[in-house]
Design a protein around this motif. Sequence first.
Motif, short mmCIF file in Angstrom:
data_model
loop_
_atom_site.label_atom_id
_atom_site.label_comp_id
_atom_site.label_asym_id
_atom_site.label_seq_id
_atom_site.Cartn_x
_atom_site.Cartn_y
_atom_site.Cartn_z
N GLY A 91 -21.74 30.84 -12.25
CA GLY A 91 -22.13 29.40 -11.97
C GLY A 91 -21.30 28.48 -11.23
N ALA A 92 -20.32 29.27 -10.53
CA ALA A 92 -19.49 28.23 -9.61
C ALA A 92 -20.09 27.49 -8.50
CB ALA A 92 -18.30 29.23 -9.12
N ASN A 93 -21.29 28.15 -8.18
CA ASN A 93 -22.10 27.49 -7.28
C ASN A 93 -22.36 26.14 -7.36
OD1 ASN A 93 -23.80 29.09 -9.02
ND2 ASN A 93 -25.61 28.35 -7.89
N ASN A 94 -22.73 25.84 -8.79
CA ASN A 94 -22.97 24.68 -9.10
C ASN A 94 -24.20 23.99 -8.70
OD1 ASN A 94 -22.07 22.27 -10.98
ND2 ASN A 94 -21.03 21.33 -9.18
N GLY A 95 -25.27 24.61 -8.54
CA GLY A 95 -26.77 24.31 -8.09
C GLY A 95 -26.64 24.50 -6.70
N LEU A 96 -25.92 25.03 -5.87
CA LEU A 96 -26.12 25.27 -4.46
C LEU A 96 -26.47 26.59 -4.31
CD1 LEU A 96 -22.66 23.65 -2.86
CD2 LEU A 96 -24.85 22.49 -3.28
N GLY A 97 -27.21 26.91 -3.18
CA GLY A 97 -27.57 28.15 -3.01
C GLY A 97 -26.55 28.94 -2.26
N TYR A 98 -27.22 30.33 -2.18
CA TYR A 98 -26.35 31.43 -1.71
C TYR A 98 -25.95 30.99 -0.05
CZ TYR A 98 -24.95 36.32 -0.52
OH TYR A 98 -23.97 37.44 -0.14
N GLU A 99 -26.78 30.61 0.51
CA GLU A 99 -26.58 30.46 1.97
C GLU A 99 -25.65 29.12 2.14
OE1 GLU A 99 -27.10 32.17 4.88
OE2 GLU A 99 -28.01 34.11 3.16
N GLN A 100 -25.72 28.06 1.29
CA GLN A 100 -25.17 27.01 1.51
C GLN A 100 -23.65 27.38 0.82
OE1 GLN A 100 -27.45 24.65 -1.50
NE2 GLN A 100 -28.42 23.34 0.21
N LEU A 101 -23.47 28.14 -0.01
CA LEU A 101 -22.23 28.52 -0.24
C LEU A 101 -21.43 29.34 0.72
CD1 LEU A 101 -21.98 30.10 -3.77
CD2 LEU A 101 -21.05 27.92 -2.96
N LYS A 102 -22.05 30.19 1.34
CA LYS A 102 -21.75 30.87 2.51
C LYS A 102 -21.18 30.21 3.79
CE LYS A 102 -23.39 34.82 5.60
NZ LYS A 102 -24.36 35.62 5.84
N LEU A 103 -22.18 29.14 3.95
CA LEU A 103 -21.80 28.23 4.91
C LEU A 103 -20.30 27.49 4.65
CD1 LEU A 103 -22.70 26.77 7.79
CD2 LEU A 103 -23.60 24.62 5.99
N ILE A 104 -20.01 27.30 3.53
CA ILE A 104 -18.88 26.62 3.26
C ILE A 104 -17.42 27.47 3.01
CG2 ILE A 104 -17.70 25.35 1.13
CD1 ILE A 104 -20.34 24.14 0.45
N GLY A 105 -17.95 28.69 2.30
CA GLY A 105 -16.64 29.40 2.24
C GLY A 105 -16.78 30.78 2.92
N GLY A 106 -17.83 30.98 3.43
CA GLY A 106 -18.01 32.64 4.08
C GLY A 106 -18.35 33.62 3.01
N GLU A 107 -18.41 34.82 3.49
CA GLU A 107 -18.78 35.96 2.72
C GLU A 107 -17.98 37.16 2.87
OE1 GLU A 107 -23.07 38.33 1.52
OE2 GLU A 107 -22.79 37.30 3.51
N PRO A 108 -17.04 37.37 1.93
CA PRO A 108 -16.91 37.03 0.57
C PRO A 108 -16.41 35.30 0.69
CG PRO A 108 -14.98 38.16 0.94
CD PRO A 108 -16.17 38.53 2.13
N PHE A 109 -16.56 34.64 -0.23
CA PHE A 109 -16.16 33.08 -0.33
C PHE A 109 -14.61 33.15 -0.40
CE2 PHE A 109 -15.65 29.04 -2.22
CZ PHE A 109 -16.60 28.34 -1.81
N ASN A 110 -14.06 32.74 0.54
CA ASN A 110 -12.71 32.24 0.54
C ASN A 110 -12.32 30.84 0.10
OD1 ASN A 110 -10.15 31.53 2.16
ND2 ASN A 110 -10.18 33.66 2.49
N MET A 111 -11.53 30.81 -0.89
CA MET A 111 -11.17 29.72 -1.31
C MET A 111 -10.60 28.63 -0.38
SD MET A 111 -12.56 29.69 -4.45
CE MET A 111 -11.69 28.90 -5.70
N THR A 112 -9.52 29.11 0.53
CA THR A 112 -9.00 28.19 1.30
C THR A 112 -9.69 27.96 2.77
OG1 THR A 112 -6.78 29.77 0.96
CG2 THR A 112 -6.83 28.32 3.15
N ALA A 113 -10.51 28.92 2.78
CA ALA A 113 -11.42 28.31 4.11
C ALA A 113 -12.43 27.57 3.73
CB ALA A 113 -12.36 29.78 4.67
N SER A 114 -12.91 27.45 2.42
CA SER A 114 -13.75 26.46 1.88
C SER A 114 -13.38 24.80 1.78
CB SER A 114 -14.25 26.85 0.45
OG SER A 114 -13.32 26.78 -0.42
#
Length: 544
Positions: free
Chosen positions: A224-247
Amino acid sequence: MSEEKKEIAYFCMEYGLDEKLPLYAGGLGILAGDYLKAARDLNSQVVGIGILWWQDYTTQLINHEGYPYDTYPTHNYNNLVEDTGLSVSVEIAGNSVECKIHKVEKLNNAPLYLLETGRPDSKYGWITDKLYAGDNYNRIAQEIVLGIGGVRALRKLGLKIDKYHFNEGHAAFAGLELIREKIHNGQSFEQALKETQEEIVFTTHTPVQAGNESHDLNLLMEIGANNGLGYEQLKLIGGEPFNMTASCLHMSNIANGVSQLHGKTATDMWAHLNNSAPIISITNGVHRKTWQDKNINKAFPNNNDIWSAHYQNKKKLVDYIAQKTDARMNPDNLIIGFARRAAPYKRSELIFRDTDEIDDLLQTGKIQLVFSGKAHPNDHYGKDIVATLVAMDKKYRDNVAFLENYNMEICRYLIQGSDVWLNNPKRPMEASGTSGMKAAMNGVLNLSVLDGWVAEGPEHGINGWILDEEFPNLDEKLSEDEKDLLALYNILRNDIIPIYYDDRDRWVRMMKESIAMSQDRFSAQRMLKDYSQKMYKKAEPALV
């Protein structure tokens, strides 16, 4: 541009305000504590957001075999922590988890709000029991509490925030909550992200890409860390895998490294990111009132007897070591201090890599070495390093000591009572290194590699010694470890020992130069003023 004071919310996973409130693992937390104290001194409009860790990071002790082990007592913070009576909820794996809000304001700090999800034996107590404990699932849950819960706590407290300062990537989910709020109010994802970028500033501390935390996107969605955002939106912010610094770099308008060198290293390291914040350099600083001895502080500006004040600190350190170990050191002899997190790149045991070369110095007490440091509970390499230091403690009895369970109290004794502060990490892996700043403010002379803050302050032979200055005279074929070790031994024998024992006047002059170099330029007050001027005001083109 408006000059009115901005309300800043400072997010950090750990805070080192006092040893009686053990909510820190190392330098990141001590820096955050010093930041809040400087904010109080300067009457800055700052509040801190963190987590109340009931069982600390670890109480790390040494067993009979000389190996570190970890214990986790549940602490009582009643005298220091005030329950606000307020709480917020976050969703973790489909469950609504209540987060109580506590306040700390009794340690000469700007207000610090701490969230917790229950005592360790309660249903959700596993989330906020131990700092940096558990697997990725635990870590993500903790970061949901810090980030999403932290923003909701600010709303519940009625605080109007102009800027959100994320101290390291652990706070990334706070950005997702800010985006969610805007989408809830009718904005598109793109609009919400753009507006959120104007609100966030970010400090990165980790100069090695592998050390920057990342998580599987599906796991984030599941918890539930996405907090309502979709997979692609998360990927746009932090990449895949989701990098906390990059985000955080994608969600902020400006970011900083924590020394001049680190700012350049971080810029190069994240150059592959698109649409990320520019990274400038703001060198860390330390809180002078916390770390500088009062007698040193009084003696220095009046040109009084610095050595007498220092010698009293040496005796206090020697007495403290005697209380904690069986070592009986001589305050008249040279004391070298080394205290850091026990991580391989910091090379805590470097000085012992060829003990035959310094055996005579250690057997006679010509040099005395004091070490302290904790390894991460799951870091067996780090624990092996501690075990090596403990073995040297046993071998050299009164002339080498290891102080277990490193904390702020031990740090104060060491950075005030040592004669020399040793620092020999692998380059460029020391982003800043604030313990050397604390030592320098007390007239303790740095012996260091040229990395982190050291590139901006200490000068070889003037107010300390730099191992790199020896390299022109060393064989180019030697490895970095071999060069640094040879340089360390050369400087010890040819510079430090002769000056300490035979030229006290020069030693005292170097002490004064060290204090003059460090106490203002590397203070937390200076750091906070830099943040205010370069980060908290809306970034202008000239800054980036």
